[in-house]
Write an enzyme that holds these catalytic residues in place. Structure first.
Site, PDB file in Angstrom:
ATOM      1  N   SER A 242     -42.635  63.144 -79.880  1.00 42.97           N
ATOM      2  CA  SER A 242     -42.207  61.764 -79.704  1.00 42.97           C
ATOM      3  C   SER A 242     -40.689  61.652 -79.609  1.00 42.97           C
ATOM      4  CB  SER A 242     -42.771  60.927 -80.859  1.00 42.97           C
ATOM      5  OG  SER A 242     -42.589  59.556 -80.644  1.00 42.97           O
TER       6      SER A 242
ATOM      7  N   ASP B  50     -31.762  67.728 -69.900  1.00 42.29           N
ATOM      8  CA  ASP B  50     -31.560  67.256 -68.530  1.00 42.29           C
ATOM      9  C   ASP B  50     -30.087  67.038 -68.217  1.00 42.29           C
ATOM     10  OD1 ASP B  50     -34.238  67.345 -68.124  1.00 42.29           O
ATOM     11  OD2 ASP B  50     -34.501  65.207 -67.695  1.00 42.29           O
TER      12      ASP B  50
ATOM     13  N   LYS C 145     -45.971  64.347 -76.904  1.00 46.30           N
ATOM     14  CA  LYS C 145     -46.371  62.960 -77.144  1.00 46.30           C
ATOM     15  C   LYS C 145     -45.349  62.059 -76.466  1.00 46.30           C
ATOM     16  CE  LYS C 145     -46.993  59.027 -79.613  1.00 46.30           C
ATOM     17  NZ  LYS C 145     -46.084  57.861 -79.719  1.00 46.30           N
TER      18      LYS C 145
END
Length: 427
Positions: A292, A303, A317
């Protein structure tokens, strides 16, 4: 996740209470109700009322129907009764009763997502991926997640026995004593001069502020050459706190965005210019218990090329739960959106793949190892550098904090990488 006061566990993963999209005022045009299914529903309701072996009141039957609607959607949507609703709010402030487990449901069993640091569950050695097959000799097969939670509830100090299966092994019992869980969200340590360790146990309402304060304290203690952020076995938490933690290491650009069916469920979270982490070399540790909000932070830093992600694949998740209060102190915990990393990757059922895969392992030192060098040879030539110090022949094993660090192979490898990053920056 439904957590409850004096609860044995918190269910699923900590829900994104902050920053999650609320229900929109403008809804899609409602489709006509399926009349045949409604007739079937009322027929079943009437049959139960008149034919079930015991009399069941209408309120109970309707609440069970509501609960079934939510549980049939996905593992993270749920109907929260007053106690569960209050307990959920307790978990986001860092204090609740229970064992200190984050769990979900898999194949009819209760699966451990992650034990929380410094709780009865972590001290008992329960690990991510363990399946709970019995609770005090009651099989969990066929139980709903909330029914299992109810059986694990109990006052602090009371004992409970869980029967677990780990991997392909045989079932084994673990006896635990329930306690009031006070979760410390952030802690720091100095691994070596200039190299610091920052552990985030879970993302609570104040985690972002705690991380910024911790960074300021570490810098006050001396030159900071690199940082390891440990998100292993961090089950997630408040979405806004995850954004704030990532923001502490990014100066601009996208951190995460969400997409759902509702018009206002499409949200974008961007970094601000206030990043106390600056360009400090950063390694982030993740594993299968990182879920999460942990995956939001790891995905954003990966990224954006801001950190090296090390460890094993995260849990996967990638959905956002919104808590929608109802009447009578009840609430719905409803999955309303999916979140995506800056490069558009959905984490759902995929997880974050580390840049460098390092499996869990443990280093051991040979206490009898003897190391000889040129300086140990009788009559060796001096180097002319004025270094006349004698060097020990036998290298003693590490003790204390260093021994604990070396026993954690992933952490040890992260520190070695961090040193390498710092060296290349100086060249």
């Amino acid at each position: 996740m439904a957590a409850v006061r004096d609860l044995s566990i918190t269910v699923g993963l900590l829900v994104a209470l902050a920053g999650a999209p609320a229900l929109a005022q403008e809804r899609e045009p409602a489709a006509p109700l399926p009349l045949n299914e409604l007739r079937t529903f009322t027929e079943v309701l009437e049959r139960i009322r008149t034919s079930y072996v015991e009399e069941v009141d209408d309120a109970t039957l309707l609440e069970n129907a509501i609960r079934g609607m939510l549980e049939g959607l996905d593992p993270h949507s749920a109907y929260l009764e007053p106690e569960a609703f209050q307990g959920l709010q307790d978990t986001t402030t860092g204090q609740f009763g229970g064992l200190g487990l984050e769990v979900g449901q898999e194949d009819g069993f209760i699966k451990v997502i992650s034990p929380i640091d410094d709780t009865p569950a972590s001290r008992a050695g329960i690990e991510p991926g363990d399946l709970i097959v019995k609770i005090d000799d009651h099989p969990v097969k066929g139980m709903s997640l909330m029914d299992a939670v109810d059986r694990m509830r109990g006052p602090a100090g009371s004992k409970i026995t869980l029967t677990l299966v780990r991997g392909a092994g045989r079932p084994f019992d673990v006896e635990l004593e329930r306690a009031v869980i006070r979760v410390r969200s952030v802690r720091t340590d100095t691994l070596e001069p200039g190299y610091a360790y920052l552990r985030i146990t879970q993302f609570q309402n104040n985690t972002g502020d705690e991380v910024r304060r911790s960074l300021a304290t570490l810098k006050e203690q001396g030159e900071l050459k690199g940082l390891i952020m440990d998100l292993r076995n961090n089950p997630g938490g408040v979405l806004q706190s995850a954004v704030e933690v990532a923001d502490a290491f990014l100066s601009d650009g996208l951190i995460v965005y969400t997409k759902g069916r509702l018009p206002n469920s499409e949200l974008r979270f961007n970094a601000t210019a206030a990043n106390p982490g600056g360009d400090l070399p950063l390694v982030v540790l993740i594993n299968g218990g990182s879920a999460s909000a942990s995956e939001i932070v790891a995905g954003a830093l990966q990224d954006r090329g801001r950190a090296v992600i090390m460890g094993t694949d995260s849990f996967g998740k990638g959905s956002v739960q919104t808590v929608l209060p109802l009447n009578n102190d009840r609430a719905l915990k409803l999955t309303t959106a999916l979140y995506y990393t800056p490069n558009g990757r959905s984490i759902q059922a995929q997880g974050i793949e580390p840049d460098i895969v390092v499996q869990r392992a443990q280093l051991t030192r040979d206490a009898d190892e003897v190391s000889y060098r040129e300086a140990d040879l009788l009559g060796h030539l001096n180097n002319g550098n004025g270094d006349g110090q004698e060097r020990p022949t036998v290298r003693t094993p590490a003790t204390g904090a260093n021994a604990e660090r070396d026993a954690d192979y992933q952490l040890n490898q992260a520190l070695n990488l961090l040193k390498g990053l710092n060296i290349t920056r100086r060249q």
